[in-house]
Every structure is written in C-alpha cells, then in structure tokens.
Motif scaffolding. Sequence first.
Motif, PDB file in Angstrom:
ATOM      1  N   GLY A 452       0.811  -1.204   0.099  1.00  0.00           N
ATOM      2  CA  GLY A 452      -0.157  -0.006  -0.061  1.00  0.00           C
ATOM      3  C   GLY A 452       0.962   1.147   0.049  1.00  0.00           C
ATOM      4  N   ALA A 453       1.830   1.219   0.816  1.00  0.00           N
ATOM      5  CA  ALA A 453       2.665   2.377   0.712  1.00  0.00           C
ATOM      6  C   ALA A 453       3.425   2.564  -0.454  1.00  0.00           C
ATOM      7  N   ALA A 454       3.801   1.515  -1.229  1.00  0.00           N
ATOM      8  CA  ALA A 454       4.544   1.428  -2.433  1.00  0.00           C
ATOM      9  C   ALA A 454       3.626   2.093  -3.613  1.00  0.00           C
ATOM     10  N   VAL A 455       2.414   1.738  -3.522  1.00  0.00           N
ATOM     11  CA  VAL A 455       1.788   2.086  -4.759  1.00  0.00           C
ATOM     12  C   VAL A 455       0.821   3.170  -4.697  1.00  0.00           C
ATOM     13  N   ALA A 456       0.806   3.937  -3.377  1.00  0.00           N
ATOM     14  CA  ALA A 456       0.130   5.080  -3.250  1.00  0.00           C
ATOM     15  C   ALA A 456       0.323   6.158  -3.967  1.00  0.00           C
ATOM     16  N   ARG A 457      -0.463   6.941  -4.412  1.00  0.00           N
ATOM     17  CA  ARG A 457      -0.195   8.221  -5.198  1.00  0.00           C
ATOM     18  C   ARG A 457      -0.363   9.289  -4.518  1.00  0.00           C
ATOM     19  N   VAL A 458       0.467  10.542  -4.808  1.00  0.00           N
ATOM     20  CA  VAL A 458       0.461  11.733  -4.398  1.00  0.00           C
ATOM     21  C   VAL A 458      -0.954  12.302  -3.938  1.00  0.00           C
ATOM     22  N   THR A 459      -1.396  12.798  -2.916  1.00  0.00           N
ATOM     23  CA  THR A 459      -2.592  13.503  -2.690  1.00  0.00           C
ATOM     24  C   THR A 459      -2.335  14.842  -1.951  1.00  0.00           C
ATOM     25  N   SER A 460      -3.173  15.815  -2.359  1.00  0.00           N
ATOM     26  CA  SER A 460      -3.311  17.275  -1.891  1.00  0.00           C
ATOM     27  C   SER A 460      -4.783  17.613  -1.533  1.00  0.00           C
ATOM     28  N   GLU A 461      -4.748  18.734  -0.904  1.00  0.00           N
ATOM     29  CA  GLU A 461      -6.098  19.478  -0.826  1.00  0.00           C
ATOM     30  C   GLU A 461      -5.964  20.828  -0.722  1.00  0.00           C
ATOM     31  N   ILE A 462      -6.649  21.572  -1.053  1.00  0.00           N
ATOM     32  CA  ILE A 462      -6.604  23.179  -0.848  1.00  0.00           C
ATOM     33  C   ILE A 462      -8.233  23.648  -0.680  1.00  0.00           C
ATOM     34  N   ASN A 463      -8.181  24.645  -0.056  1.00  0.00           N
ATOM     35  CA  ASN A 463      -9.391  25.426   0.455  1.00  0.00           C
ATOM     36  C   ASN A 463      -9.279  26.782  -0.456  1.00  0.00           C
ATOM     37  N   LEU A 464     -10.188  27.221  -1.146  1.00  0.00           N
ATOM     38  CA  LEU A 464     -10.208  28.649  -1.644  1.00  0.00           C
ATOM     39  C   LEU A 464     -11.306  29.416  -0.963  1.00  0.00           C
ATOM     40  N   HIS A 465     -10.980  30.575  -0.572  1.00  0.00           N
ATOM     41  CA  HIS A 465     -12.092  31.492  -0.009  1.00  0.00           C
ATOM     42  C   HIS A 465     -12.164  32.614  -0.820  1.00  0.00           C
ATOM     43  N   ALA A 466     -12.979  33.164  -1.621  1.00  0.00           N
ATOM     44  CA  ALA A 466     -12.936  34.448  -2.439  1.00  0.00           C
ATOM     45  C   ALA A 466     -14.067  35.256  -1.708  1.00  0.00           C
ATOM     46  N   ASP A 467     -13.884  36.636  -1.650  1.00  0.00           N
ATOM     47  CA  ASP A 467     -14.994  37.447  -0.839  1.00  0.00           C
ATOM     48  C   ASP A 467     -14.814  38.674  -2.070  1.00  0.00           C
ATOM     49  N   THR A 468     -16.070  38.955  -2.912  1.00  0.00           N
ATOM     50  CA  THR A 468     -15.864  39.824  -3.960  1.00  0.00           C
ATOM     51  C   THR A 468     -16.164  41.202  -3.354  1.00  0.00           C
ATOM     52  N   GLN A 469     -16.796  41.435  -2.119  1.00  0.00           N
ATOM     53  CA  GLN A 469     -17.005  42.576  -1.465  1.00  0.00           C
ATOM     54  C   GLN A 469     -15.804  43.268  -1.074  1.00  0.00           C
ATOM     55  N   ARG A 470     -14.795  42.244  -0.298  1.00  0.00           N
ATOM     56  CA  ARG A 470     -13.484  42.668  -0.014  1.00  0.00           C
ATOM     57  C   ARG A 470     -12.665  42.551  -1.292  1.00  0.00           C
ATOM     58  N   GLY A 471     -12.784  41.894  -2.082  1.00  0.00           N
ATOM     59  CA  GLY A 471     -11.796  41.949  -3.184  1.00  0.00           C
ATOM     60  C   GLY A 471     -10.785  41.024  -3.165  1.00  0.00           C
ATOM     61  N   THR A 472     -10.917  40.098  -2.323  1.00  0.00           N
ATOM     62  CA  THR A 472      -9.812  39.231  -1.987  1.00  0.00           C
ATOM     63  C   THR A 472      -9.877  37.741  -2.266  1.00  0.00           C
ATOM     64  N   LEU A 473      -8.998  36.952  -2.788  1.00  0.00           N
ATOM     65  CA  LEU A 473      -9.120  35.548  -2.861  1.00  0.00           C
ATOM     66  C   LEU A 473      -7.729  34.822  -1.972  1.00  0.00           C
ATOM     67  N   VAL A 474      -8.219  34.039  -1.192  1.00  0.00           N
ATOM     68  CA  VAL A 474      -7.039  33.365  -0.301  1.00  0.00           C
ATOM     69  C   VAL A 474      -7.171  31.701  -0.610  1.00  0.00           C
ATOM     70  N   ILE A 475      -6.067  31.341  -0.662  1.00  0.00           N
ATOM     71  CA  ILE A 475      -5.802  29.873  -0.765  1.00  0.00           C
ATOM     72  C   ILE A 475      -4.676  29.514   0.447  1.00  0.00           C
ATOM     73  N   PRO A 476      -4.975  29.570   1.697  1.00  0.00           N
ATOM     74  CA  PRO A 476      -4.067  29.430   2.740  1.00  0.00           C
ATOM     75  C   PRO A 476      -2.911  28.287   2.475  1.00  0.00           C
ATOM     76  N   GLU A 477      -3.324  27.008   2.141  1.00  0.00           N
ATOM     77  CA  GLU A 477      -2.311  26.006   2.075  1.00  0.00           C
ATOM     78  C   GLU A 477      -1.099  26.399   1.119  1.00  0.00           C
ATOM     79  N   ALA A 478      -1.530  27.152   0.027  1.00  0.00           N
ATOM     80  CA  ALA A 478      -0.601  27.590  -1.037  1.00  0.00           C
ATOM     81  C   ALA A 478       0.018  29.062  -0.534  1.00  0.00           C
ATOM     82  N   GLN A 479      -0.411  29.514   0.548  1.00  0.00           N
ATOM     83  CA  GLN A 479       0.079  31.028   0.853  1.00  0.00           C
ATOM     84  C   GLN A 479      -0.410  31.876  -0.307  1.00  0.00           C
ATOM     85  N   ILE A 480      -1.589  31.787  -0.829  1.00  0.00           N
ATOM     86  CA  ILE A 480      -1.789  32.724  -1.798  1.00  0.00           C
ATOM     87  C   ILE A 480      -2.893  33.775  -1.361  1.00  0.00           C
TER      88      ILE A 480
END
Length: 556
Positions: A452-480
């Motif tokens: 299982g360890a040998a054949v597991a593929r890479v995984t990842s996850e991100i959360n996007l929060h966009a606020d058009t009133q404030r005019g910002t888009l944040v993706i914390p995991e990627a420090q964006i």
Amino acid sequence: MILGLDVGGTQTDAVLIDESGVLLETKTPTSDDLLQTLRESLDKTLDGVEPAGIERMVFSTTMATNAIIQDLLEPTGMIVSAGPGMNPEWFSIGPSYHVVQGALDHQGFETLPLRKEEVESTADEISREGVRNIGIVSKFSVRNPAHELQMAQWVGGRFADVALGHSVSGVLNFPRRITTTYLNAALTGMHRRFAGCLTEILEEKGFKAPRYLLKPDGGTVALEQSLGFPARTAQSGPAASVMGALAVDGCCGVSLVLDIGGTTTDMAVVLNGIPLLAPVGIQIGLFRTLIRSLYTRSIGVGGDSEVQLQKNGALKVGPVRQGPPMALGGPAPTPTDAMVTLGLLDVGSRERARAAMESLGARLGGLDPLTAAEQVLERMAKTIAEAARAFIFAINERPVYTIYEVLQESRIEPESIVIIGGPAAQLADYVSAALQLPYRLPPHSGVANAIGAAVARVTSEINLHADTQRGTLVIPEAQIMESIPYRFNVDQAIDRATDVLAARAEQIGAAAGAAPVTIAEKQVFNMIRGFSRTGQIIRLKLCIVPGLIPQWKRGG
C-alpha cells in the motif's frame, strides 16, 4: 522497481514491486531505534539490487507518532492572537504559550491592530527560556494571513523554526489550528534529522530514486517537501493498511478492512474502493488536529498481545504487549503461542508455546493445551469483532466523509471482511465467525501495508475563499492572497483552484497531469445589505483523492 517500506509496532515490512507484481517481500523486527530498523530492513531488501533499477521509494514511518505519544516533542513556544470572543487561553499548549493583542473578523478585516513592541517582547521572553521553535496563530488567518506574516517578520531570527497557522489547513477551527501549528513547530527539528539520516542511509547505498513518505490520508508526499509539515506524516500506519487492502483486493462493495499485526489491529471501512475520510482531522494521542486522515481505528490486540486470566475467570487479550511470544523466549502467553500450539504457525519453539498454553489451560479449570489455545484465538477474534462493531456504530453516529459525498442518512453495514497482516491467514476463520461475515484473504496479505505504501499516489487538498465585496481571494495552504474584481465568479474560482492544486501536487511529487482533481465542496452565497447585493462569498475545497499509481496491477 518500486520499494515500499512500512514500519509497524512489531515488524517492519518491505517489498520490491514492478509491473509484473511483487518481486520480493521481507520482514524485519522493529526495534526502539527507528533508523537502525530502517537500515536493517533496507540491507535485507536491497541486497544485490542495482540502484539504477529503483524508480521510486515510499516509506511509512512511526517517528512523528512515537514522538507525540511518548511526549518527546521539542520545547516550543506559541504566540496567539484572537481578539474578542472565544478566549484563546482555553487552548494553551506547550511550555511557553502567550496571547497578544490583535484581531481579524470572519471576513479577514482587521478589527484590532497588532502591537509590535508586545510581539517582540513576547518573542524575547520565549527565547530567554531556551526555546528554539515557535508557532504563530491568528484567528481567521485563513481569511487573511497578514497578522501571522507580520508577527513572523517581527520575531525574526530568534528561532530556528517558525510554523504559521494559516499554512496547516484552510479549514476554520481555531483550537485545532493552534494544536496543529504547535505540533508542526515541535516536530520540525526531529523530522529534519530523521530525513537527513534516511537520506544518508540511501546515499551510502547509492539509491537516488525519488523518495516519498506516506501520509495519514493515504497519499504520499516527497521527502523533502515533508520538512515543512512533519505532523502530516504521523499515523501513516493505518493508512498503509487501507491502501494495501485496496492494492491487493480492490475492496468492492462495503468492505471492513482488518490489518492484524503483532501489536495492534487497524480497522477501516471502504465503500466500493473509496476509503472514508475523518470529517475534521486526525486525533494523535491527546491532540486534536486539522491533519487530513482516513477514518480508521486502532486497538491494542495483535498476535503478540499478552493473554491474561481475569479475576472472573475470563480470558483477556491485549492491550499490552510484554514482548515476543513465549515460543520466541518472551515473558507472557500470546495468541501467537496459541497458533503455534495448534500447528497453524511454525515459528520458535513449539514446546515452549505448548507449555504456555498448558499453564493457561490449568488455570482455566484443567483444559488441555489445544482447547486452551482454541479459546485464546476465539477470545481474540471476539475482542476484534466487538471493537469493529463499535467502530461501525461510531461511523453511523456522525458524518463521515467519502471524497465525493457526506453520508449522513445512509447506514453503513459491511458485507465482507478483507483481512491482511502477519497472522491474517491463521486468524481469518476465527474473525469471520465472530463477525458472522464472509472474508477475503488477498495474495501477499502479510505485507499488504508495505505494498500500500509503495503504490499510493500523491494526494493534496486546498481550500479557496473568495470575497468579492472585500476583493480578495485566499488559498491558505498555498500561501496565496490576491485581489479579485467584484464580478469574479465561481467558474473562475474553480479554474484558479484547479491550477493551484495541480501545481501544488507536482511540487510535492506528483507527475504532471497524473493526479485527478475533485471538487469536494462548493458553496456560493450572496451578501445582502438593505435590499442590495454587496458581494459574493465563494468557498471551494478541491482535492486529489487517495488512490493507487497506474503502474500497479492488483494481485501481482
């Protein structure tokens, strides 16, 4: 060829595989010295193998878990800002925890500024205590990381390692964010030394293929990329079990996966090949974290668990492991001794194993050794069955996430058992009878976790929060954190998040374009003031699902 290595509580399993299947499997006793265990296992597995023939190496390590459970964390300070509302002092953690002025609201707007002199004097105080690592957390930093970044700049070069809360996860949960940030800071130095020693061992042998670590969500991360988030490598053993069952069996229907080892039994439920994920994050010891994890449970029942006779005359198996079984010179009777006595297993001294069961049988009212051994294995199987039923009950009591859906109304009832692990073949009939479910014993079940360890593929996850009133888009995991126009919409958000996740996956070791991206969560709602729309909130969670690399052929 691909090398897979899983460090278990009793045995360290390793495999070499290629397109045709499993070429070699080895088992090495796990000692207290993790690096020595790794060295011995690699010596045994890679002997005679040309370094150029290895294309990928994946390791499942207990280093972070052991450090957390055994309270071996490095002294770490914390600076936390929260403002009005929930008192951050409730979540004090570590030897030097400090709350400073400064606050953001739920949209990320500053409501109370930081005070530079307070942050710097707090950092000086922590540094004078001899603490070299620090974690910094600001409430709602996933909506705006500015306060955390500012504090990190002010504390400057006082510390060897600085962990920031917004980078650990995009999920809102202030207490768990504090805990996870603390663990990341406290484990960084130790993890860096482990990675350095592992690299040294492999370099000595001339093996330079890409190196990965298994994560608790069943995915992998490149060794060098794990240095910034060492807590994400904890509790990877149960994940190796699940990925191993997927690799050697496929887990069709509703499958209960049981990995029976020498010290513990790990359990999980897989729905038509899709493992369940913990809804919030993994708990490691007393620490509740935001670390993404498969939904698993481990109990202290294994082949080497101590068998005791309780005051009421009933047998008890586990949770303690006193050492090896008596057949191998250990101090206490174990299920392994019962298997040896019954002729199900051929290890160590059968005479010593039989003597252990004879002594136990005498205390059970004069039972002969064979009957006593039968009762030991039946008791072990019933203990596992009782824990499995409680585990399934817990799944049905609260939301548990698959990658694609939230199962709140459908009850989960396993249709079959997939049994893997060292003593799987010897115990399968007993466990099946105790659970009254049919079982499957896949090929290579004894080293399925390493596969299982040998054949597991890479995984990842991100959360996007966009606020058009404030005019910002944040993706914390990627420090964006970037500006967006008022008319920014959900389709643009999905495109942006997909690009970021794909780039992030490549950064941590995925082949370009190889990882399928899934939208796990999508929320869009308008903000209204008076009778007018003032803006829109867009929230997305995108992930790369746990799965197997395309080169693997099941049952190979």
